[in-house]
Design a protein around this motif. Structure first.
Motif, short mmCIF file in Angstrom:
data_model
loop_
_atom_site.label_atom_id
_atom_site.label_comp_id
_atom_site.label_asym_id
_atom_site.label_seq_id
_atom_site.Cartn_x
_atom_site.Cartn_y
_atom_site.Cartn_z
N LYS A 1 54.09 -15.93 56.54
CA LYS A 1 54.21 -14.92 57.59
C LYS A 1 55.68 -14.69 57.95
O LYS A 1 56.12 -13.57 58.23
CB LYS A 1 53.41 -15.35 58.81
CG LYS A 1 53.39 -14.32 59.95
CD LYS A 1 52.51 -14.81 61.08
CE LYS A 1 52.45 -13.78 62.20
NZ LYS A 1 53.72 -13.39 62.74
N ASN B 1 57.28 -12.37 55.47
CA ASN B 1 56.92 -10.97 55.74
C ASN B 1 57.69 -10.43 56.96
O ASN B 1 58.19 -9.29 56.95
CB ASN B 1 55.41 -10.84 55.99
CG ASN B 1 54.64 -10.73 54.68
OD1 ASN B 1 55.18 -10.29 53.66
ND2 ASN B 1 53.37 -11.11 54.69
N HIS C 1 57.01 -6.59 54.18
CA HIS C 1 55.84 -6.82 53.31
C HIS C 1 56.13 -6.53 51.84
O HIS C 1 55.53 -7.15 50.94
CB HIS C 1 54.66 -5.96 53.78
CG HIS C 1 54.06 -6.44 55.08
ND1 HIS C 1 53.20 -7.50 55.15
CD2 HIS C 1 54.25 -6.03 56.38
CE1 HIS C 1 52.85 -7.70 56.41
NE2 HIS C 1 53.49 -6.82 57.17
N GLY D 1 57.44 -9.61 50.56
CA GLY D 1 56.34 -10.59 50.51
C GLY D 1 55.46 -10.37 49.28
O GLY D 1 55.05 -11.34 48.61
N ASP D 2 55.20 -9.09 48.96
CA ASP D 2 54.39 -8.80 47.76
C ASP D 2 55.10 -9.28 46.49
O ASP D 2 54.49 -9.80 45.56
CB ASP D 2 54.13 -7.30 47.65
CG ASP D 2 53.16 -6.80 48.71
OD1 ASP D 2 52.49 -7.65 49.35
OD2 ASP D 2 53.06 -5.56 48.88
N GLU E 1 47.89 -14.97 51.14
CA GLU E 1 48.80 -15.81 50.35
C GLU E 1 48.10 -17.02 49.74
O GLU E 1 48.75 -17.93 49.23
CB GLU E 1 49.97 -16.28 51.24
CG GLU E 1 49.61 -17.28 52.32
CD GLU E 1 49.15 -16.66 53.61
OE1 GLU E 1 49.27 -17.30 54.65
OE2 GLU E 1 48.66 -15.49 53.59
#
Length: 561
Positions: free
Chosen positions: A447, A450, A455, A458-459, A485
């Motif tokens: 988290k 992100n 995001h 994060g991806d 995740e």
């Protein structure tokens, strides 16, 4: 003095005559005693004389048989007949000159005899001189021959074809009812071959050719022949004739006639159907293919030629397995075996989808509608196939299937697909004890990544984690995104101890990997082995509990249990 001399000469002559008579009698006795025939003199029903050969018939010494009755050795079923003939001959009444009957020897073994009785005078009284020949073996051979002939006649009568057997003079010696039916004749019509040939010649389409062919085979006793015969009634027969041998010598000829009318009619009808639909199939926008049960292509239309990239002459006469059907499809299914199964069970493949191959090697998917074609005897003679190109449809189906079973971001299995596989593995474990381990892990502090980097970054981390993990997995390991995740891996055919070393190595590898922008990250996970009584819920829950235990112990840890 002269009278005495004459009397002495007369006495000497009489002595010589008696001497010769005695010699002649002894010579006759020697002949009778050593004769190949059994000789018995019966007088009053008693045996007054018998030679050694006669004694050997019943297996009793001759001296014990003299003056005993002959009747005691006659088979009960023949006794009355033999006695009647004996009495009639003694009384001068009509009696057979020769006949056969049975006796039983000392061991009660039955023997067949042929008798020739002659009435004589023996020691001044009427008697019967009997000559016997043992024909037991002959009777046994006759019985075997009778059985053989019976089997032969039953065999030819059982045949659906017409059979006739002639000797070297073309006399008819054997035939079956079907032969009579073919020619519409009776038994008496076959007693004279010339008469029969005249009748038969008036029933064939080509009379002169018929008689000429028969005459050729009559003259050449070693020749074999075959041909086709058409009768005026419209029936068509296939015939062949071969010589047969007895004791290695040609003794006659066998003729065989098979009715092929229905076969010829079916072939003609098939040709007519071909003529009618050829124009139609040449102009449709579908593949039209005809092929034999052995795979040989007999027809393909213009659309099929163009679609597969062949010229017609490159396909006709060739096997589908050597041209448009590859050995295996893209998923490893044996297509040549499928072709064999179509010919064995055509009704199972009325509608069939399979991969095919064009001349340049391109794989295409065809929806085939197959129709088996049979002859009048219900034998499969060809497969009629109409094909429609469904390649684009199959490509779309595969894309949809991939979307339904894989994670759109990482490209690995999604949770739905993994749960399906997990159920299969649990069934295998229940049936044959195939063990496996489950590793559930997630990215620590994801988290924060992100929130700090967005995001999109994060991806990128999720995809890079997948790439790092994949490098450590065997081909049979099953890797899926569990959610967010969280990831899950199934390790088949392994125990907890071995598996722990693998997943802990994965943990270390990720912790050492430098991720773009983000830098270093860690994972925490729980690994467990399948246990008796586990279901998909219990085993995942156990791994999940271990994961949270690892999180509570400071993260960057794998817990096993």
């Amino acid at each position: 003095m002269g009278d005495k001399t004459a009397e002495v000469e007369k006495l000497r002559s009489e002595i010589e005559r008696l001497k010769k008579q005695i010699e002649e009698k002894n010579r006759y006795k020697t002949i009778v005693e050593n004769a190949g025939e059994a000789i018995v003199i019966l007088q009053g029903g008693y045996m007054k004389y018998l030679n050694p050969k006669a004694a050997s018939l019943v297996g009793i010494p001759r001296e014990k048989l003299l003056n005993s009755t002959f009747e005691q050795f006659i088979h009960p079923e023949d006794k009355q007949m033999v006695l009647n003939n004996y009495i009639n001959r003694l009384q001068g009444k009509p009696a057979p000159e020769s006949y056969t009957f049975r006796i039983r020897d000392i061991n009660l073994q039955t023997k067949w005899l042929q008798i020739r009785p002659v009435k004589i005078t023996y020691e001044g009284k009427p008697a019967i001189l009997n000559f016997f020949i043992d024909i037991t073996k002959q009777k046994e051979l006759e019985k075997i021959l009778e059985k053989t002939n019976s089997i032969l006649r039953w065999t030819i009568e059982s045949l659906s074809d017409g059979i006739v057997v002639v000797d070297l003079n073309f006399n008819i010696i054997l035939y079956n009812q079907n032969f009579l039916n073919i020619w519409g004749v009776k038994d008496e019509d076959l007693e004279d071959t010339t008469r029969f040939l005249y009748i038969a010649s008036k029933k064939v389409v080509y009379e002169k050719m018929f008689l000429k062919r028969i005459d050729e085979l009559r003259k050449d006793i070693y020749a074999s022949g075959k041909g086709r015969l058409t009768l005026l009634n419209g029936r068509i027969y296939e015939w062949y004739s071969i010589p047969f041998k007895v004791q290695n010598r040609v003794s006659g000829r066998i003729w065989h006639l098979k009715d092929i009318t229905e076969k010829i009619q079916a072939e003609a009808a098939l040709r007519e159907r071909e003529k009618n639909y050829r124009e139609l199939v040449e102009n449709v926008n579908s593949i039209v293919l005809r092929w034999k049960p052995d795979g040989t292509i007999t027809f393909i239309n213009r659309f099929g030629e163009k679609f597969f990239g062949y010229k017609r002459k490159e396909l006709i006469g060739k096997n589908v397995c050597d041209t448009i059907v590859p050995q295996c499809d893209s998923e490893g299914n044996n297509l040549h075996q499928m072709i064999e199964d179509i010919t064995r069970n055509p009704n199972r493949y009325v509608n069939n989808e399979n991969e095919n191959m064009t001349k340049d090697g391109k794989r295409v998917w065809i929806l085939w509608k197959n129709r088996p074609v049979y002859d009048s005897d219900n034998n499969l003679i060809e497969i009629f196939s109409i094909g429609h190109d469904i390649t684009e449809k199959k490509i779309l189906e595969k894309k949809l299937e991939k979307l339904a079973t894989t994670d759109g971001l990482t490209g690995i299995y999604n949770r739905v697909k993994f749960e399906e596989i997990l159920e299969e593995k649990l069934r295998d474990f229940s049936l044959n004890g195939s063990k496996f381990c489950l590793f559930l892990f997630d990215i620590d502090n994801f988290k924060k990544i992100n929130d700090s980097y967005g995001h999109h970054r994060g991806d990128h981390v999720l995809k890079e984690v997948v790439n790092v993990v994949r490098r450590s997995l065997r081909n049979d390991s099953l890797f899926a995104r569990w959610g967010g995740e969280e990831f899950i891996i199934l390790f088949p055919n392994t125990d907890l101890k071995s598996c722990f070393h693998v997943v802990d190595g994965i943990r270390k590898m990720i912790s050492r990997h430098v991720f773009d922008v983000v830098g270093r990250i860690t994972i925490s996970g729980g690994i467990t082995e399948v246990l008796e009584g586990d279901d998909s819920v219990s085993i995942v829950r156990r791994a999940d509990n271990l994961l949270y235990k690892a999180k509570g112990s400071g993260k960057n840890i794998v817990m096993a249990g």
